[in-house]
Design a protein around this motif. Structure first.
Motif, PDB file in Angstrom:
ATOM      1  N   ARG A 187      41.813  42.620  31.722  1.00 21.43           N
ATOM      2  CA  ARG A 187      40.580  42.477  32.103  1.00 21.43           C
ATOM      3  C   ARG A 187      40.392  42.121  33.874  1.00 21.43           C
ATOM      4  O   ARG A 187      39.019  42.655  34.166  1.00 21.43           O
ATOM      5  N   PHE A 188      41.482  41.824  33.761  1.00 17.35           N
ATOM      6  CA  PHE A 188      41.493  42.015  35.622  1.00 17.35           C
ATOM      7  C   PHE A 188      41.166  42.780  36.319  1.00 17.35           C
ATOM      8  O   PHE A 188      40.261  43.572  36.757  1.00 17.35           O
ATOM      9  N   ALA A 189      42.305  44.466  35.691  1.00 16.55           N
ATOM     10  CA  ALA A 189      41.758  45.636  35.790  1.00 16.55           C
ATOM     11  C   ALA A 189      40.012  45.892  35.723  1.00 16.55           C
ATOM     12  O   ALA A 189      39.687  46.484  36.219  1.00 16.55           O
ATOM     13  N   PRO A 230      40.104  33.011  31.459  1.00 18.40           N
ATOM     14  CA  PRO A 230      39.415  32.715  32.328  1.00 18.40           C
ATOM     15  C   PRO A 230      40.736  32.870  33.715  1.00 18.40           C
ATOM     16  O   PRO A 230      40.130  32.489  34.573  1.00 18.40           O
ATOM     17  N   LEU A 231      41.443  32.602  33.039  1.00 16.82           N
ATOM     18  CA  LEU A 231      42.482  32.859  33.974  1.00 16.82           C
ATOM     19  C   LEU A 231      42.477  34.093  35.301  1.00 16.82           C
ATOM     20  O   LEU A 231      43.038  34.455  36.395  1.00 16.82           O
ATOM     21  N   ALA A 232      42.201  35.033  34.173  1.00 16.09           N
ATOM     22  CA  ALA A 232      41.819  36.590  34.773  1.00 16.09           C
ATOM     23  C   ALA A 232      40.996  36.524  35.493  1.00 16.09           C
ATOM     24  O   ALA A 232      40.819  37.108  36.665  1.00 16.09           O
ATOM     25  N   ALA A 268      50.224  36.676  40.945  1.00 10.36           N
ATOM     26  CA  ALA A 268      50.365  35.803  39.389  1.00 10.36           C
ATOM     27  C   ALA A 268      49.048  34.828  39.924  1.00 10.36           C
ATOM     28  O   ALA A 268      48.598  34.899  40.862  1.00 10.36           O
ATOM     29  N   VAL A 269      49.169  34.441  38.411  1.00  7.51           N
ATOM     30  CA  VAL A 269      47.693  33.249  38.872  1.00  7.51           C
ATOM     31  C   VAL A 269      48.018  31.627  39.391  1.00  7.51           C
ATOM     32  O   VAL A 269      47.516  31.394  40.141  1.00  7.51           O
ATOM     33  N   ALA A 270      49.389  31.922  38.768  1.00 10.37           N
ATOM     34  CA  ALA A 270      49.817  29.976  39.404  1.00 10.37           C
ATOM     35  C   ALA A 270      51.207  30.950  40.151  1.00 10.37           C
ATOM     36  O   ALA A 270      51.621  31.469  39.089  1.00 10.37           O
ATOM     37  N   LYS A 271      51.075  29.661  41.406  1.00 10.81           N
ATOM     38  CA  LYS A 271      52.352  30.125  42.093  1.00 10.81           C
ATOM     39  C   LYS A 271      53.539  28.551  41.768  1.00 10.81           C
ATOM     40  O   LYS A 271      52.838  27.300  42.547  1.00 10.81           O
ATOM     41  N   ALA A 286      41.248  37.279  39.845  1.00 13.12           N
ATOM     42  CA  ALA A 286      40.359  38.355  40.212  1.00 13.12           C
ATOM     43  C   ALA A 286      38.989  38.074  41.338  1.00 13.12           C
ATOM     44  O   ALA A 286      39.407  38.671  42.298  1.00 13.12           O
ATOM     45  N   HIS A 287      38.613  36.335  41.228  1.00 12.39           N
ATOM     46  CA  HIS A 287      37.798  36.055  41.863  1.00 12.39           C
ATOM     47  C   HIS A 287      38.993  35.344  43.529  1.00 12.39           C
ATOM     48  O   HIS A 287      37.972  36.312  44.674  1.00 12.39           O
ATOM     49  N   TYR A 288      40.096  35.689  43.141  1.00 12.33           N
ATOM     50  CA  TYR A 288      40.701  34.911  44.507  1.00 12.33           C
ATOM     51  C   TYR A 288      41.615  36.335  44.865  1.00 12.33           C
ATOM     52  O   TYR A 288      41.394  36.785  46.661  1.00 12.33           O
TER      53      TYR A 288
END
Ligand SMILES: [Zn+2]
Ligand SMILES: [Zn+2]
Length: 230
Positions: free
Chosen positions: A139-141, A94-96, A225-228, A100-102
């Motif tokens: 997974r992002f790639a 889910p994090l990836a 980054a997933v989160a900042k 990716a959607h962002y």
């Protein structure tokens, strides 16, 4: 019927963030919607939003930073902790996807990037068993069909975690010289790289890793980054 589906029938899944029963997947709809995604990229030096990708505050920063959400968002934080400290590898998916959607929504040309995870030290690897950023990056790639260069960057020094240090300059000193690039011809040709980490706080890790990537021939770098947390 695949094995995953069969497993779901025997062990109904629970939302990793709130514990609600799930028919499938890892995060429930309510939690997913509760994550307020960012809409812009950010300055790598000071974290200011960059609408339109023009870095006015620190134009010489060698990379653009991206973060899909805020570390203070509870769902994101719970997922990151589950992955990093709870050893729940399933939280990487889910994090990836969130990242990716962002990234997919940022108004840029998404083609031609190679994806590189921020590496962890051998000591940390022994302790955790996996690199959480690599799981997200892979997974992002795949989501974008980008090249995934798992071993391009290596962490050559083991230091205390950045999250234990409050001071910005001290964080920079703590991470200095920690990353090196493996000489690999195919990556040098790429020129466009996406660096991926789970959380960014002061940006010191990204700055150091991006410097190493530039020495490998990267001319355009996105540090995501997933989160900042700034
Ligand atoms: Zn939930
Ligand atoms: Zn700035």
């Amino acid at each position: 019927m695949d094995a995953g589906f069969f497993m779901d029938l025997i062990f109904p899944a629970e939302c990793l963030a709130c514990g609600a029963k799930l028919a499938r997947g890892t995060v429930c709809e309510k939690c997913r919607i509760g994550i307020a995604p960012h809409r812009t990229a950010f300055c790598g030096a000071c974290g200011a939003p960059l609408p339109g990708f023009r870095n006015i505050c620190h134009p010489r920063t060698p990379y653009v930073m991206g973060a899909s959400g805020d570390y203070w968002n509870e769902t994101l934080r719970v997922l990151i902790h589950a992955l990093k400290f709870g050893g729940i590898k399933g939280a990487a998916a889910p994090l990836a996807d969130i990242l990716a959607h962002y990234f997919a929504r940022l108004p840029i040309d998404h083609r031609g990037f190679a994806v590189v995870p921020v590496p962890i030290s051998k000591e940390r690897m022994r302790e955790r068993g996996f690199n959480q950023s690599a799981l997200i990056a892979e997974r992002f790639a795949r989501f974008f069909g980008m090249a995934y260069d798992k071993d391009l960057l290596v962490r050559i020094a083991h230091r205390g975690p950045q999250s234990d240090i409050e001071d910005r300059d001290e964080r920079r000193r703590n991470i200095r010289g920690c990353y090196a690039v493996r000489p690999r011809a195919e990556s040098r040709g790429a020129g466009k790289m996406i660096l991926i980490d789970d959380v960014t706080t002061s940006g010191a890790t990204f700055a150091e890793a991006a410097t190493a990537l530039r020495s490998a021939g990267a001319r355009k770098i996105f540090a995501l980054a997933v989160a900042k947390a700034v």
